[in-house]
Scaffold this motif. Structure first.
Motif, PDB file in Angstrom:
ATOM      1  N   PHE A  31     152.073 -70.339  84.837  1.00 16.67           N
ATOM      2  CA  PHE A  31     151.601 -70.497  83.461  1.00 16.67           C
ATOM      3  C   PHE A  31     150.318 -69.722  83.216  1.00 16.67           C
ATOM      4  N   PHE A  32     149.408 -69.704  84.200  1.00 16.24           N
ATOM      5  CA  PHE A  32     148.110 -69.061  84.012  1.00 16.24           C
ATOM      6  C   PHE A  32     148.183 -67.534  84.041  1.00 16.24           C
ATOM      7  N   SER A  33     149.310 -66.972  84.364  1.00 17.67           N
ATOM      8  CA  SER A  33     149.469 -65.519  84.279  1.00 17.67           C
ATOM      9  C   SER A  33     150.469 -65.156  83.182  1.00 17.67           C
ATOM     10  N   SER A  34     150.801 -66.100  82.321  1.00 15.45           N
ATOM     11  CA  SER A  34     151.778 -65.857  81.264  1.00 15.45           C
ATOM     12  C   SER A  34     151.116 -65.398  79.973  1.00 15.45           C
ATOM     13  N   LEU A  35     151.925 -64.882  79.084  1.00 15.67           N
ATOM     14  CA  LEU A  35     151.457 -64.450  77.771  1.00 15.67           C
ATOM     15  C   LEU A  35     150.985 -65.643  76.946  1.00 15.67           C
ATOM     16  N   ALA A  36     151.635 -66.794  77.123  1.00 18.99           N
ATOM     17  CA  ALA A  36     151.232 -68.005  76.393  1.00 18.99           C
ATOM     18  C   ALA A  36     149.794 -68.403  76.763  1.00 18.99           C
ATOM     19  N   TRP A  37     149.473 -68.386  78.057  1.00 15.75           N
ATOM     20  CA  TRP A  37     148.118 -68.737  78.491  1.00 15.75           C
ATOM     21  C   TRP A  37     147.101 -67.740  77.933  1.00 15.75           C
ATOM     22  N   THR A  38     147.436 -66.463  77.922  1.00 17.93           N
ATOM     23  CA  THR A  38     146.540 -65.454  77.366  1.00 17.93           C
ATOM     24  C   THR A  38     146.262 -65.751  75.898  1.00 17.93           C
ATOM     25  N   GLY A  39     147.302 -66.042  75.143  1.00 18.58           N
ATOM     26  CA  GLY A  39     147.130 -66.348  73.724  1.00 18.58           C
ATOM     27  C   GLY A  39     146.341 -67.617  73.486  1.00 18.58           C
ATOM     28  N   ILE A  40     146.660 -68.666  74.237  1.00 17.38           N
ATOM     29  CA  ILE A  40     145.959 -69.946  74.085  1.00 17.38           C
ATOM     30  C   ILE A  40     144.487 -69.801  74.449  1.00 17.38           C
ATOM     31  N   SER A  41     144.198 -69.148  75.565  1.00 18.81           N
ATOM     32  CA  SER A  41     142.797 -68.988  75.976  1.00 18.81           C
ATOM     33  C   SER A  41     142.026 -68.132  74.975  1.00 18.81           C
ATOM     34  N   PHE A  42     142.666 -67.113  74.399  1.00 17.30           N
ATOM     35  CA  PHE A  42     142.010 -66.283  73.387  1.00 17.30           C
ATOM     36  C   PHE A  42     141.646 -67.113  72.161  1.00 17.30           C
ATOM     37  N   VAL A  43     142.600 -67.890  71.657  1.00 18.96           N
ATOM     38  CA  VAL A  43     142.360 -68.715  70.463  1.00 18.96           C
ATOM     39  C   VAL A  43     141.294 -69.773  70.752  1.00 18.96           C
ATOM     40  N   LEU A  44     141.376 -70.433  71.907  1.00 18.47           N
ATOM     41  CA  LEU A  44     140.394 -71.463  72.249  1.00 18.47           C
ATOM     42  C   LEU A  44     138.994 -70.893  72.400  1.00 18.47           C
ATOM     43  N   PHE A  45     138.876 -69.737  73.056  1.00 15.80           N
ATOM     44  CA  PHE A  45     137.553 -69.133  73.221  1.00 15.80           C
ATOM     45  C   PHE A  45     136.982 -68.700  71.871  1.00 15.80           C
ATOM     46  N   THR A  46     137.813 -68.108  71.018  1.00 13.64           N
ATOM     47  CA  THR A  46     137.360 -67.702  69.691  1.00 13.64           C
ATOM     48  C   THR A  46     136.920 -68.919  68.883  1.00 13.64           C
ATOM     49  N   ALA A  47     137.675 -70.000  68.947  1.00 14.77           N
ATOM     50  CA  ALA A  47     137.305 -71.233  68.250  1.00 14.77           C
ATOM     51  C   ALA A  47     136.011 -71.803  68.819  1.00 14.77           C
ATOM     52  N   LEU A  48     135.837 -71.752  70.132  1.00 16.76           N
ATOM     53  CA  LEU A  48     134.612 -72.247  70.761  1.00 16.76           C
ATOM     54  C   LEU A  48     133.392 -71.478  70.263  1.00 16.76           C
ATOM     55  N   VAL A  49     133.505 -70.172  70.179  1.00 17.84           N
ATOM     56  CA  VAL A  49     132.393 -69.362  69.662  1.00 17.84           C
ATOM     57  C   VAL A  49     132.077 -69.754  68.226  1.00 17.84           C
ATOM     58  N   ALA A  50     133.108 -69.948  67.393  1.00 16.49           N
ATOM     59  CA  ALA A  50     132.894 -70.344  66.001  1.00 16.49           C
ATOM     60  C   ALA A  50     132.231 -71.714  65.900  1.00 16.49           C
ATOM     61  N   ILE A  51     132.661 -72.647  66.725  1.00 17.19           N
ATOM     62  CA  ILE A  51     132.107 -74.003  66.688  1.00 17.19           C
ATOM     63  C   ILE A  51     130.651 -74.006  67.145  1.00 17.19           C
ATOM     64  N   ILE A  52     130.357 -73.321  68.228  1.00 13.84           N
ATOM     65  CA  ILE A  52     128.971 -73.263  68.718  1.00 13.84           C
ATOM     66  C   ILE A  52     128.079 -72.568  67.703  1.00 13.84           C
ATOM     67  N   SER A  53     128.562 -71.483  67.099  1.00 15.93           N
ATOM     68  CA  SER A  53     127.768 -70.776  66.091  1.00 15.93           C
ATOM     69  C   SER A  53     127.480 -71.663  64.896  1.00 15.93           C
ATOM     70  N   ALA A  54     128.492 -72.392  64.422  1.00 15.37           N
ATOM     71  CA  ALA A  54     128.301 -73.289  63.280  1.00 15.37           C
ATOM     72  C   ALA A  54     127.330 -74.414  63.640  1.00 15.37           C
ATOM     73  N   TRP A  55     127.442 -74.960  64.851  1.00 10.46           N
ATOM     74  CA  TRP A  55     126.567 -76.039  65.260  1.00 10.46           C
ATOM     75  C   TRP A  55     125.114 -75.565  65.386  1.00 10.46           C
ATOM     76  N   LYS A  56     124.932 -74.380  65.978  1.00  5.71           N
ATOM     77  CA  LYS A  56     123.570 -73.864  66.179  1.00  5.71           C
ATOM     78  C   LYS A  56     122.891 -73.476  64.859  1.00  5.71           C
ATOM     79  N   THR A  57     123.665 -73.110  63.847  1.00  8.75           N
ATOM     80  CA  THR A  57     123.075 -72.668  62.576  1.00  8.75           C
ATOM     81  C   THR A  57     123.181 -73.733  61.487  1.00  8.75           C
ATOM     82  N   ARG A  58     123.489 -74.965  61.848  1.00  5.95           N
ATOM     83  CA  ARG A  58     123.703 -76.000  60.846  1.00  5.95           C
ATOM     84  C   ARG A  58     122.451 -76.316  60.030  1.00  5.95           C
TER      85      ARG A  58
END
Length: 180
Positions: free
Chosen positions: A3-30
């Motif tokens: 699973f960790f070398s699959s295309l699904a994991w690549t897509g999920i990790s990309f979306v989660l990391f992008t969301a994490l950056v957005a959440i941290i940015s919103a929290w830090k600039t609140r």
């Protein structure tokens, strides 16, 4: 294939990391006053030097550096990276000599500096030239590089059943719309 070398994991990790950056940015600039130019561009003048330095470095990075510069250096030699290393001296002069003067003047962007020193007409002309030149010279390279990376990582042409050219063209449009 795990699973960790699959295309699904690549897509999920990309979306989660992008969301994490957005959440941290919103929290830090609140609590920031982002509705004023000083709050938006200078964070209310409350950032430490290391954050400002990191911001200068990271805003200079894009697909053209991460893909093009690294690829060209790998294919030829380390010469292309010398251009980026050489810019360090320019940034040091900017940070230690010019930046304190600009901040004392109240300039938060280069166009605001142009307006302060030379008038509104020069600011407008400078802004138009920069936007047009960026749109013609930098943006196509950045969109293409980013689209090629996404095509290589996610095999969009295989998923869509099209040629790589069509997949990259579609990705350029999608990236441009999302970035816009």
């Amino acid at each position: 294939m795990t699973f960790f070398s699959s295309l699904a994991w690549t897509g999920i990790s990309f979306v989660l990391f992008t969301a994490l950056v957005a959440i941290i940015s919103a929290w830090k600039t609140r609590d920031e006053q982002l509705d004023t130019a000083e709050g938006y561009f200078l964070a209310g003048r409350g950032l430490p030097g290391v954050v400002i330095a990191g911001s200068l470095l990271l805003t200079n990075l894009s697909a053209e550096q991460l893909v093009g510069l690294n690829g060209q250096s790998w294919k030829t030699n380390m010469g292309p990276i010398a251009w980026e290393v050489g810019s360090m001296f320019t940034l040091l002069v900017l940070a230690y000599y010019f930046l304190p003067k600009y901040l004392k003047m109240g300039a938060m962007t280069i166009p605001s500096l142009m307006e302060e020193r030379y008038g509104r007409g020069t600011k407008t002309m400078f802004s138009v030239v920069i936007v047009v030149m960026y749109s013609i010279l930098n943006l196509p390279v950045i969109l293409y590089s980013g689209a090629v990376v996404f095509e290589q990582i996610f095999d969009i042409s295989g998923i869509m059943g099209t040629s790589k050219f069509v997949a990259v063209a579609i990705l350029c449009v999608i990236i441009g719309i999302i970035g816009g």
